[in-house]
Design an enzyme around this catalytic site. Structure first.
Site, short mmCIF file in Angstrom:
data_model
loop_
_atom_site.label_atom_id
_atom_site.label_comp_id
_atom_site.label_asym_id
_atom_site.label_seq_id
_atom_site.Cartn_x
_atom_site.Cartn_y
_atom_site.Cartn_z
N ARG A 70 30.86 30.14 48.25
CA ARG A 70 29.68 30.30 47.41
C ARG A 70 28.88 29.01 47.49
O ARG A 70 29.43 27.92 47.62
CB ARG A 70 30.07 30.54 45.96
CG ARG A 70 30.66 31.90 45.69
CD ARG A 70 30.86 32.13 44.20
NE ARG A 70 31.90 31.31 43.65
CZ ARG A 70 31.70 30.20 42.94
NH1 ARG A 70 30.48 29.78 42.66
NH2 ARG A 70 32.71 29.50 42.48
N TYR A 198 28.99 35.55 53.49
CA TYR A 198 30.26 35.23 52.84
C TYR A 198 30.40 35.92 51.48
O TYR A 198 29.46 35.92 50.67
CB TYR A 198 30.43 33.70 52.66
CG TYR A 198 31.58 33.41 51.74
CD1 TYR A 198 32.88 33.44 52.23
CD2 TYR A 198 31.38 33.22 50.38
CE1 TYR A 198 33.96 33.27 51.38
CE2 TYR A 198 32.45 33.04 49.52
CZ TYR A 198 33.74 33.07 50.02
OH TYR A 198 34.79 32.91 49.17
N LYS A 207 30.08 38.06 41.37
CA LYS A 207 29.52 36.97 40.55
C LYS A 207 28.06 37.25 40.17
O LYS A 207 27.64 36.98 39.04
CB LYS A 207 29.61 35.64 41.28
CG LYS A 207 31.01 35.29 41.76
CD LYS A 207 31.99 35.12 40.63
CE LYS A 207 33.30 34.54 41.14
NZ LYS A 207 34.28 34.41 40.06
N HIS A 227 34.11 35.16 32.73
CA HIS A 227 34.87 34.79 33.93
C HIS A 227 36.35 34.70 33.52
O HIS A 227 36.91 33.61 33.46
CB HIS A 227 34.33 33.45 34.45
CG HIS A 227 34.83 33.07 35.81
ND1 HIS A 227 34.74 31.79 36.29
CD2 HIS A 227 35.38 33.79 36.80
CE1 HIS A 227 35.23 31.74 37.52
NE2 HIS A 227 35.63 32.94 37.86
N SER A 249 37.23 27.94 38.71
CA SER A 249 37.69 28.39 40.01
C SER A 249 38.82 27.47 40.49
O SER A 249 38.80 26.27 40.21
CB SER A 249 36.54 28.36 41.01
OG SER A 249 35.47 29.13 40.52
N CYS A 251 42.06 27.32 39.64
CA CYS A 251 43.07 26.87 38.69
C CYS A 251 44.20 27.89 38.55
O CYS A 251 44.99 27.82 37.61
CB CYS A 251 42.45 26.61 37.32
SG CYS A 251 41.57 25.05 37.22
N LYS A 253 43.98 31.54 38.44
CA LYS A 253 43.76 32.74 37.62
C LYS A 253 44.52 33.94 38.17
O LYS A 253 45.17 34.66 37.42
CB LYS A 253 42.27 33.10 37.57
CG LYS A 253 41.49 32.21 36.67
CD LYS A 253 40.45 32.85 35.77
CE LYS A 253 39.59 33.97 36.27
NZ LYS A 253 38.43 33.51 37.03
N ASP A 278 39.71 38.22 37.49
CA ASP A 278 38.54 37.34 37.61
C ASP A 278 37.46 37.57 36.56
O ASP A 278 36.86 36.61 36.10
CB ASP A 278 37.93 37.50 39.02
CG ASP A 278 37.00 36.37 39.39
OD1 ASP A 278 37.28 35.21 39.04
OD2 ASP A 278 35.95 36.63 40.03
N ARG A 374 40.15 34.27 52.44
CA ARG A 374 40.32 35.25 51.36
C ARG A 374 41.00 36.54 51.82
O ARG A 374 40.99 36.87 53.01
CB ARG A 374 38.93 35.63 50.82
CG ARG A 374 38.14 34.48 50.22
CD ARG A 374 38.56 34.23 48.81
NE ARG A 374 37.87 33.09 48.22
CZ ARG A 374 37.61 33.00 46.91
NH1 ARG A 374 37.95 33.97 46.09
NH2 ARG A 374 37.02 31.92 46.42
N ASP A 500 56.89 30.16 34.86
CA ASP A 500 57.26 29.50 33.60
C ASP A 500 56.10 29.44 32.61
O ASP A 500 56.33 29.15 31.42
CB ASP A 500 57.83 28.11 33.89
CG ASP A 500 59.23 28.20 34.50
OD1 ASP A 500 60.08 28.87 33.87
OD2 ASP A 500 59.44 27.66 35.60
#
Ligand code: OXD
Ligand code: MN
Length: 589
Positions: A70, A198, A207, A227, A249, A251, A253, A278, A374, A500
């Site tokens: 993006r 893309y 998005k 989001h 983004s 992290c 998800k 997402d 992806r 965990d």
């Protein structure tokens, strides 16, 4: 081509006149038509058909090397007045934007086919759902949209003669970076994307629509487009609690959405069910609770790092009917590979740029897959997909989680005191840059509610909308903040993360039920170390205590940084959030 909706007719006719494609094809959603398109894409080299025994229905696509992610710098909110886009968005005056874009689109589809994709975000006919029409000259876009959304004649039938749909015009043009524009016109329900091929720039349902346009619509209509992942946590007694969670983004998800509980939890009967990874559209139900749907129909996940250990459910989702973008092609068996899949990179391979990828390249640290490569996988492939994934009424939320990547400041988890404090916690979300990214390490980037690149209007108005929603939600979920990324002095992660994280979700759910303890700190409620279930984990309550500390000096610094961020919003900053910041500062004294 004739449409029942005058609006659709006009949009298609005007776009054909502008882009002058040789042919116009309506995507009806039939398998026959899609199979013909796949064959055509294979014949032109746009897609590579993979080993159909090992990866049935799977294909590989490579984007242009200058077109792999993006592009926030070339993404614009185009409105009449700049104030409506606000200080955190790139803005263009909308008439000027249309004029400039029309020059670029003029004749851009000459010699090409324009595909008309009617699609629904959300299950067709659900009261949460919204319809879009994407016009594109890319078969890759058509085939991805078919996975990511609900496509075809049934959508046009649902739309009928209504003009209530989002217009999306995508043209690859010359994939020219200098003329690449991703423009949202929220006041006109319109998206224009040009010179990219893309995913995030061109799958306009994601998005562009489901966040930027939808967030604007949500404010007009009294709901929220966020989001956020959505997961259901099933307890041993069979009851399932639903959680929505926002992270910037990259992290994890998708990993959290598909979490596999540690053995000790699994044995007792805890399970996680994925509703979305997402995006969440959230409305208030007649009973005063918040209900969420995932408007998407598939996962557009990052491949590198996805493996049988980190996320077996995501990996399983990609074993059929999946499109891979910019990963490695194993030429020995015509399958795919990426960094972090396993420790056996293929001996004979082609990299994401289409060049041979040799042992020597690997020795020199040349990556085979692009770091942002992806998979586009159907949601129904996911072994842990929730049985309420298609529920037209959505799932009721008991908890909303915010999170970021902080080395020191944020504890493993804390709970907000009430709704306004929860909105404040979301508004101050932030991540620190890591050594993996270019630029300085440890720089705090504020990413409120993970919506910084995705909010389609003024961020101050967005915060105000969240505050106002609190009046309508009479049965409120609780708000939490998590940080899986706390490190020690040497930079080692203190928390194992992945499965965990279930231990933290468990505390969160018990807090919503009133069955877990916490202590009040200047930033909110933090668990006592013994409130986190550590069964089967090689960590002491002392280690946990380290993860839960709230360092006042660091928080004072953070409060200054928040002050700076809030100052950008000027008068648009809701008074309720100003008050929360003042309370935080007072609590730190
Ligand atoms: C995504 C992102 O691709 O947030 O989902 O960048
Ligand atoms: Mn995302």
């Amino acid at each position: 081509m004739k449409f029942q909706s005058k609006g659709v007719q006009q949009f298609v006719d005007e776009s054909v006149a502008l882009c002058t494609p040789d042919k116009v094809v309506l995507i009806d959603g039939s398998e026959e038509q899609l199979e013909a398109l796949r064959a055509e894409a294979v014949s032109t080299g746009e897609m590579i058909k993979l080993n159909q025994e090992l990866l049935p229905g799977c294909y590989l696509h490579r984007t242009a090397v200058n077109d792999v992610a993006r592009v926030e710098g070339r993404t614009f909110i185009c409105t009449e007045k700049q104030e409506d886009a606000g200080p955190t968005n790139n803005w263009m005056q909308k008439d000027e934007a249309y004029k400039m874009l029309k020059e670029i689109y003029k004749g851009a589809m000459k010699g090409r086919t324009m595909y008309v994709i009617p699609y629904s975000m959300g299950a067709v006919g659900s009261p949460f759902s919204k319809i879009g029409i994407e016009l594109t000259d890319s078969i890759y876009v058509v085939l991805n949209m078919v996975i990511m959304t609900r496509v075809g004649q049934k959508v046009l039938d649902t739309l009928g003669d209504s003009d209530d749909f989002v217009r999306g015009l995508h043209a690859k043009a010359d994939i020219d970076e200098e003329k690449r524009y991703i423009c949202q016109f929220p006041e006109d329900n319109t998206i224009m994307s040009v010179n990219s091929g893309y995913g995030g720039n061109v799958l306009l349902g994601k998005k562009c629509f489901a966040l930027r346009i939808a967030s604007y619509l949500g404010r007009q209509e009294g709901w929220l487009a966020e989001h956020m992942l959505i997961l259901g946590l099933e307890k041993p007694n069979g009851e399932t609690k639903y959680i929505a969670a926002a992270f910037p983004s990259a992290c994890g998800k998708t990993n959290l959405a598909m979490l596999i509980p540690p053995e000790e939890f699994a044995k007792k009967g805890y399970k996680v069910h994925t509703v979305g990874d997402d995006i969440a559209w959230i409305r208030v139900g007649a009973d005063g609770r918040m209900y969420a749907i995932n408007p998407e129909n598939g996962f557009f996940g990052v491949a590198p790092g996805t493996n049988a250990k980190s996320n077996p459910n995501a990996l399983a989702s990609t074993r059929k009917n999946t499109i891979f973008t910019n990963v490695v092609l194993n030429t020995d068996n015509n399958t795919v590979w990426w960094e972090g899949l396993d420790k056996n990179p293929p001996e004979h391979a082609i990299d994401w740029k289409g060049n041979p990828w040799t042992a020597e390249d690997r020795a020199n640290g040349v990556k085979g897959a692009h770091p942002n490569s992806r998979f586009t996988a159907p949601a129904k492939n996911c072994p842990c997909i929730s049985d309420r994934f298609e529920d037209p009424q959505g799932v009721p939320l008991d908890a909303i989680i915010f999170g970021g990547r902080r080395a020191k400041t944020a504890p493993l988890v804390y709970e907000a005191r009430d709704w306004n404090h929860g909105v404040f916690v979301g508004s101050i979300m932030a991540s620190e840059t890591t050594a993996a990214a270019s630029g300085a390490v440890g720089v705090v980037r504020r990413d409120p509610m993970a919506m910084l690149p995705f909010c389609g209007y003024n961020m101050g108005d967005y915060f105000a909308h969240w505050i106002e929603m609190g009046d309508k939600v009479t049965k409120k979920p609780k708000f939490f903040n998590v940080n899986w990324f706390r490190t020690d002095e040497e930079g080692h992660f203190l928390w194992p993360g992945f499965g965990d994280n279930m231990r933290v979700l468990d505390w969160i759910i018990r807090r919503t039920e009133g069955t877990a303890d916490a202590v009040e700190t200047p930033i909110g409620y933090v668990p006592n170390p013994e409130d986190i279930n550590l069964e089967g984990l090689d960590m002491t309550t002392e280690d946990i205590a380290n993860l839960l500390t709230v360092d006042k000096t660091l928080w004072k610094e953070d409060a200054e940084n928040i002050e700076g961020f809030y100052a950008k919003l000027g008068d648009k900053l809701p008074k309720a959030l100003r008050k929360e910041l003042d309370t935080l500062k007072a609590n730190l004294e």
